[in-house]
Design a protein around this motif. Structure first.
Motif, PDB file in Angstrom:
ATOM      1  N   VAL A  51       1.781   2.537 -12.488  1.00  0.00           N
ATOM      2  CA  VAL A  51       1.812   1.251 -11.854  1.00  0.00           C
ATOM      3  C   VAL A  51       2.865   0.852 -11.233  1.00  0.00           C
ATOM      4  CG1 VAL A  51       1.416  -1.224 -12.187  1.00  0.00           C
ATOM      5  CG2 VAL A  51      -0.261   0.352 -13.281  1.00  0.00           C
ATOM      6  N   ARG A  52       4.247   1.203 -11.781  1.00  0.00           N
ATOM      7  CA  ARG A  52       5.487   0.443 -11.236  1.00  0.00           C
ATOM      8  C   ARG A  52       5.951   1.510 -10.379  1.00  0.00           C
ATOM      9  NH1 ARG A  52       7.990  -0.195 -17.471  1.00  0.00           N
ATOM     10  NH2 ARG A  52       7.074  -2.374 -18.088  1.00  0.00           N
ATOM     11  N   ASP A  53       5.966   2.676 -10.404  1.00  0.00           N
ATOM     12  CA  ASP A  53       6.645   3.754  -9.283  1.00  0.00           C
ATOM     13  C   ASP A  53       5.491   4.272  -8.282  1.00  0.00           C
ATOM     14  OD1 ASP A  53       8.788   3.262 -11.163  1.00  0.00           O
ATOM     15  OD2 ASP A  53       8.275   5.170 -12.390  1.00  0.00           O
ATOM     16  N   HIS A  98      -0.118  -3.955  -5.569  1.00  0.00           N
ATOM     17  CA  HIS A  98      -1.349  -4.441  -5.925  1.00  0.00           C
ATOM     18  C   HIS A  98      -1.329  -5.033  -7.080  1.00  0.00           C
ATOM     19  CE1 HIS A  98      -2.455  -2.891  -1.951  1.00  0.00           C
ATOM     20  NE2 HIS A  98      -2.196  -1.826  -2.647  1.00  0.00           N
ATOM     21  N   ILE A  99      -0.804  -4.464  -8.238  1.00  0.00           N
ATOM     22  CA  ILE A  99      -0.942  -4.810  -9.632  1.00  0.00           C
ATOM     23  C   ILE A  99       0.474  -4.947 -10.536  1.00  0.00           C
ATOM     24  CG2 ILE A  99      -1.507  -3.861 -11.968  1.00  0.00           C
ATOM     25  CD1 ILE A  99      -4.198  -2.862 -10.896  1.00  0.00           C
ATOM     26  N   GLU A 100       0.579  -6.047 -11.290  1.00  0.00           N
ATOM     27  CA  GLU A 100       1.512  -6.444 -12.056  1.00  0.00           C
ATOM     28  C   GLU A 100       1.144  -6.170 -13.565  1.00  0.00           C
ATOM     29  OE1 GLU A 100       4.257 -10.254 -13.686  1.00  0.00           O
ATOM     30  OE2 GLU A 100       3.069 -10.363 -11.883  1.00  0.00           O
ATOM     31  N   GLY A 132      -4.384   6.070 -10.416  1.00  0.00           N
ATOM     32  CA  GLY A 132      -3.565   4.981  -9.918  1.00  0.00           C
ATOM     33  C   GLY A 132      -3.589   5.103  -8.294  1.00  0.00           C
ATOM     34  N   GLU A 133      -3.564   6.361  -7.592  1.00  0.00           N
ATOM     35  CA  GLU A 133      -3.454   6.388  -6.355  1.00  0.00           C
ATOM     36  C   GLU A 133      -4.995   5.969  -5.602  1.00  0.00           C
ATOM     37  OE1 GLU A 133      -2.299  10.389  -5.498  1.00  0.00           O
ATOM     38  OE2 GLU A 133      -0.489  10.182  -6.110  1.00  0.00           O
TER      39      GLU A 133
END
Length: 562
Positions: free
Chosen positions: A462-464, A470-472, A538-539
């Motif tokens: 998510v972070r990298d 789009h998401i936190e 994630g992608e």
């Protein structure tokens, strides 16, 4: 006559002229047929007869002989094949359908055994003459296509009002449960890390020496060695106060919720549930006739003061205090004591769902709320503890359990006997040995370490990666999923649908909520997936959210803090 066979390739339907059929055609020949012959008759003439549609699909799990049986039986019942009509030989039918003669013979044997067909010596196979024409015509009127309206004077088939209400309950997980497990499905453990060989060894050893009592009917409250093993485990690991005779084995936590709701709820009673919360609990309470009251949450868990305001005399409260589903909040000690005090004051019951409490990464698992429920030496005063092995072992092991107050033991035993009689005893015996020999505790410790690694892998994805736009999300000290807060999209239901089209499963927060959530979010399960699978998913999710944002034309708005 129309015949179809479906395989890996698109099926095709062959239409044969009943007056001009080749040698290997299928014929339905009535005894008194007087059909005219075509002047260009083939070597084997076929009289005029009703058309039969036999459709075979090799990709289905239904055996081919069963498909032949079903189509011929339906043709008889619908009147497309008349009573006393002759059927083709098994050789001819097998040749036309391009399947083995044995397959067709099995279908014919079953039809003869059930009385649809009768064989005549040296005369072939015929539809039974003993099926009354009146019954067949009634069948044609009432056994129609799905959705067809019944004939005048024929009562419509349907369920009771309660049955219709049950059928209408929403269950977001059922729509996708038939598909293979895909990231980021929630509630699925690391099946790749389960000790299959060890479980198989215990199962094989148990079957080799299984006593007759293990194969007979068991006790409704469960296999006694398993109840003892569970009682010992939850006392040590979760601080639950119980004896073995207060433990009930059921078919998973959903059955536990349904059983408790049916016993404790009167139609129209108010019942607290967390909002947002677990949809399965909401469904179980609604099925029992409860008036569900969504109680909001804050940083300490269920807001007891709000619950008192909304439904002060509710009959029951359903909570997940150790790790709230889906937000992940841990209920504070103050809130636990407050909800216990409320329950004692009004005589309410508390259903404590401890669905994944074993998986804490920053501290030891927290003591259960049920363990706090002691006053003047009384045990289990108002709290009913619910546990399951679906998250710790594997979901298809449909074994869960309840720990009930001693005053409810007889009632639960009677209701359990009516509902399902007992859970499978052999699986209970395997699990009992798995726990008693320490394998379960070791497995949980290994999974705790593995899930901590996989949570970190999800955080990196998510972070990298492209998801950061789009998401936190933030790390959690427990559980098997994270909340992913959408940065830009206000409609998480639309986002979840777009993700599913991209092959990614991300339940929306709004699907878990009664009132509109204050912020759009997606649930991101990680326990069942390797770091590589999480990165690739994630992608795909980032691409789906990017496309969803483009389609909706949603404007960025300042996110609300939780």
């Amino acid at each position: 006559m129309a015949l179809a066979r479906v395989g890996a390739r698109p099926y095709r339907t062959t239409v044969l002229d009943l007056y001009e059929a080749p040698e290997n055609s299928i014929s339905i020949m009535p005894d008194d047929s007087t059909a005219p012959r075509h002047r260009h008759t083939a070597r084997r003439r076929v009289p005029n007869a009703p058309s039969v549609l036999v459709t075979l699909d090799a990709s289905r799990e239904v055996p081919l002989h069963q498909q032949v049986y079903t189509d011929l039986r339906d043709a008889i019942l619908s009147g497309r094949i008349a009573a006393r009509a002759q059927l083709p030989s098994t050789r001819l039918l097998a040749s036309e359908l391009r399947i083995s003669r044995t397959t067709v013979s099995l279908a014919f044997d079953q039809l003869r055994a059930e009385g649809y067909l009768e064989a005549r010596e040296r005369g072939g196979t015929f539809v039974a003459a003993t099926i009354p024409d009146g019954l067949l015509s009634a069948t044609r009127r009432t056994v129609a296509r799905p959705g067809a309206r019944p004939a005048a004077g024929v009562p419509a088939l349907g369920t009771s009002k309660r049955g219709a209400a049950l059928a209408g309950l929403a269950n977001p997980s059922m729509a996708i449960s038939a598909h293979p497990v895909r990231a980021f499905r929630t509630g699925v453990p690391a099946l790749d890390a389960f000790p299959h060989a060890l479980w198989g060894q215990i199962t094989a050893r148990l079957w080799r020496r299984a006593p007759r009592t293990l194969l007979a009917y068991g006790q409704p409250n469960g296999y006694e060695p398993l109840r003892r093993a569970i009682a010992h485990y939850v006392q040590i690991s979760r601080g639950v106060r119980c004896a073995a005779d207060e433990v009930f084995i059921v078919g998973g936590s959903q059955e536990a919720l349904y059983l408790a709701a049916q016993l404790l709820i009167e139609p129209g009673d108010a019942a607290w549930i967390e909002d947002p919360g677990y949809p399965g609990a909401r469904n179980a309470l609604v099925a029992a006739g409860a008036r569900v009251v969504g109680v909001p949450l804050d940083g300490e868990g269920l807001d007891v003061a709000q619950g008192r305001r909304l439904a002060p005399h509710a009959r029951l409260a359903y909570i997940t205090p150790s790790h709230q589903y889906p937000l992940g909040v841990t209920m504070s000690i103050g809130r636990r004591l407050a909800v216990l005090e409320w329950a004692r004051q009004v005589g309410a019951w508390i259903l404590e769902d401890d669905y994944d409490s074993e998986f804490r990464y920053t501290s030891r698992p927290l003591p259960s709320l049920q363990g706090l429920d002691a006053e003047d030496g009384a045990r289990n005063a108002r709290a009913i503890y619910i546990g399951s092995f679906s998250k710790t072992l594997f979901p298809s092991l449909r074994i869960g359990f309840l720990v009930v107050p001693s005053e409810l033991v007889d009632s639960f035993a009677a209701a359990r006997a009516v509902l399902d009689r007992q859970s499978p005893t052999v699986e209970q015996a395997v699990l009992a040995e798995f726990i008693a020999n320490g394998h379960f505790a070791r497995h949980v410790r290994r999974m705790r370490a593995l899930y901590a690694e996989r949570q970190e892998a999800l955080l990196r994805a998510v972070r990298d990666g492209p998801l950061a736009e789009h998401i936190e999300t933030v790390a959690s000290g427990a559980g098997m999923h994270l909340m992913g807060w959408l940065r830009h999209l206000p409609d998480d239901g639309h986002a979840a649908a777009c993700a599913l089209e991209a092959g990614v499963e991300t339940p929306s927060l709004s699907a878990m909520s009664l009132a509109p959530p204050h912020r759009a979010g997606l649930l991101l399960g990680y326990a069942a997936f390797t770091p590589q699978a999480l990165a690739k998913a994630g992608e795909r999710l980032a691409g789906a959210l990017r496309a969803a944002r483009g389609k909706s034309g949603a404007r960025e708005k300042r996110p609300l803090r939780t």
